[in-house]
Design a protein around this motif. Structure first.
Motif, mmCIF file in Angstrom:
data_model
loop_
_atom_site.group_PDB
_atom_site.id
_atom_site.type_symbol
_atom_site.label_atom_id
_atom_site.label_comp_id
_atom_site.label_asym_id
_atom_site.label_seq_id
_atom_site.Cartn_x
_atom_site.Cartn_y
_atom_site.Cartn_z
ATOM 1 N N LEU A 1 62.330 -25.263 -67.248
ATOM 2 C CA LEU A 1 62.871 -26.616 -67.171
ATOM 3 C C LEU A 1 64.388 -26.531 -67.094
ATOM 4 N N ARG A 2 64.967 -27.235 -66.133
ATOM 5 C CA ARG A 2 66.420 -27.234 -65.969
ATOM 6 C C ARG A 2 66.985 -28.590 -66.395
ATOM 7 N N ARG A 3 68.163 -28.603 -66.995
ATOM 8 C CA ARG A 3 68.838 -29.858 -67.356
ATOM 9 C C ARG A 3 70.253 -29.827 -66.797
ATOM 10 N N LEU A 4 70.658 -30.932 -66.188
ATOM 11 C CA LEU A 4 71.966 -31.005 -65.545
ATOM 12 C C LEU A 4 72.713 -32.262 -65.944
ATOM 13 N N ALA A 5 73.948 -32.076 -66.386
ATOM 14 C CA ALA A 5 74.804 -33.236 -66.634
ATOM 15 C C ALA A 5 75.223 -33.804 -65.273
ATOM 16 N N TYR A 6 75.380 -35.102 -65.218
ATOM 17 C CA TYR A 6 75.865 -35.730 -63.985
ATOM 18 C C TYR A 6 76.760 -36.903 -64.373
ATOM 19 N N ASP A 7 77.342 -37.556 -63.374
ATOM 20 C CA ASP A 7 78.271 -38.649 -63.635
ATOM 21 C C ASP A 7 77.495 -39.938 -63.953
ATOM 22 N N VAL A 8 77.069 -40.047 -65.221
ATOM 23 C CA VAL A 8 76.278 -41.213 -65.657
ATOM 24 C C VAL A 8 77.055 -42.510 -65.445
ATOM 25 N N GLN A 9 78.362 -42.452 -65.720
ATOM 26 C CA GLN A 9 79.160 -43.686 -65.621
ATOM 27 C C GLN A 9 79.198 -44.231 -64.185
ATOM 28 N N ALA A 10 79.211 -43.340 -63.216
ATOM 29 C CA ALA A 10 79.206 -43.797 -61.818
ATOM 30 C C ALA A 10 77.925 -44.569 -61.522
ATOM 31 N N THR A 11 76.792 -44.042 -61.999
ATOM 32 C CA THR A 11 75.512 -44.733 -61.793
ATOM 33 C C THR A 11 75.498 -46.063 -62.548
ATOM 34 N N GLU B 1 71.670 -54.969 -67.474
ATOM 35 C CA GLU B 1 72.623 -54.079 -68.139
ATOM 36 C C GLU B 1 71.924 -52.980 -68.923
ATOM 37 N N PHE B 2 70.768 -53.309 -69.482
ATOM 38 C CA PHE B 2 70.011 -52.320 -70.268
ATOM 39 C C PHE B 2 69.695 -51.065 -69.448
ATOM 40 N N LEU B 3 69.476 -51.250 -68.143
ATOM 41 C CA LEU B 3 69.153 -50.099 -67.282
ATOM 42 C C LEU B 3 70.347 -49.163 -67.151
ATOM 43 N N ALA B 4 71.549 -49.704 -67.376
ATOM 44 C CA ALA B 4 72.753 -48.861 -67.366
ATOM 45 C C ALA B 4 72.923 -48.178 -68.723
ATOM 46 N N THR B 5 72.796 -48.949 -69.799
ATOM 47 C CA THR B 5 73.068 -48.384 -71.135
ATOM 48 C C THR B 5 72.076 -47.301 -71.500
ATOM 49 N N ARG B 6 70.819 -47.451 -71.099
ATOM 50 C CA ARG B 6 69.805 -46.470 -71.493
ATOM 51 C C ARG B 6 70.082 -45.075 -70.911
ATOM 52 N N LEU B 7 70.753 -45.034 -69.751
ATOM 53 C CA LEU B 7 71.008 -43.742 -69.103
ATOM 54 C C LEU B 7 71.892 -42.837 -69.962
ATOM 55 N N ALA B 8 72.816 -43.477 -70.714
ATOM 56 C CA ALA B 8 73.768 -42.695 -71.504
ATOM 57 C C ALA B 8 73.131 -42.065 -72.739
ATOM 58 N N ILE B 9 71.990 -42.631 -73.171
ATOM 59 C CA ILE B 9 71.343 -42.099 -74.382
ATOM 60 C C ILE B 9 70.044 -41.370 -74.065
ATOM 61 N N GLY B 10 69.678 -41.342 -72.795
ATOM 62 C CA GLY B 10 68.442 -40.645 -72.437
ATOM 63 C C GLY B 10 67.206 -41.373 -72.940
#
Ligand code: ZN
Length: 242
Positions: free
Chosen positions: A211-221, A232-241
């Motif tokens: 299994l691979r894990r990669l950081a990416y530019d969450v804020q851009a998304t 907005e919830f769809l944005a905030t949830r990305l930052a906490i996984g």
């Protein structure tokens, strides 16, 4: 052959690009996709275009079918439903045509590919427990099945005595006489409290999985999600996984 197994991209282009860079870096030979290319995220058309170009096989997910109007969305939560309606409104005919052609199940190099579960794939069942896994093992013949759908990576291991084990390891060797259900996690919306994009690397000769894990530019998304008018919830949830 080194096979990259991606799933649940959910129209998150930044996460998909991070995964593609890694796929290049590790020298994977090919890519297969377990569905939910669209839904939730702000880039359904570019993500579908990328997947259509790189994936040798791609099965349909419930969000893909929802965006095409092929599945009932009354059981979707309010955020998912809003995102489906938005996705429907922007999806191009080219993307629709590609997603519509994705089958519910496929077999690649002897492994079954299905979005949720081999138990009634069109009902989008989840494999979350040993019981779910046991029922699923009864419904396919291959020794290996790749799934997505829950956005939580994990491995169910059925040994020759009929015992099902949940494996925590993120690297493993498939053993002779065992059968496996492998959830590769989610590229675009991980839900295991780790916001990094997830995907799997399957070595068909070595019989290994990583299994691979990669950081990416969450804020851009996140910015794109808000700019598209998605919840907005769809944005905030990305930052906490989640
Ligand atoms: Zn999904």
């Amino acid at each position: 052959m080194l096979v990259a197994v991606i799933s649940d991209i959910h129209a998150n282009l930044e996460a998909l690009e991070a995964v593609l860079e890694d796929i290049d870096r590790v020298g994977a030979d090919t890519v297969i996709c377990l569905g939910d290319v669209v839904g939730y995220g702000p880039d359904p058309n570019p993500c579908t275009e990328v997947v259509s170009k790189i994936a040798l096989a791609c099965v349909a997910g419930n969000h893909d079918h929802a965006a095409l109007g092929l599945t009932d969305i009354t059981y979707f939560n309010v955020y998912a439903r809003e995102a489906v309606l938005w996705t429907r409104s922007v999806l191009t005919e080219t993307a629709r045509t590609y997603l519509r052609a994705c089958p519910l199940q496929d077999v690649f190099k002897g492994a079954l590919l299905v979005h949720g579960s081999p138990v009634e794939p069109e009902d989008w069942n989840y494999i979350l427990s040993v019981g779910d896994a046991r029922r699923a093992f009864d419904r396919f013949d291959e020794s290996l099945c790749f799934v997505g759908h829950s956005h939580v990576p994990g491995v169910f291991d059925l040994d020759s005595r009929g015992f099902v084990d949940v494996l925590e390891a993120t690297e493993l060797r498939f053993e002779e006489g065992h059968r496996y259900i492998v959830n590769v996690g989610s590229v675009g919306q991980p839900r295991d409290w780790d916001p990094r994009a997830a995907y799997g690397l399957w070595d068909t000769e070595e019989n290994t999985f990583k299994l691979r894990r990669l950081a990416y530019d969450v804020q851009a998304t996140q910015r794109k999600i808000l700019a598209a008018g998605l919840p907005e919830f769809l944005a905030t949830r990305l930052a906490i996984g989640q």
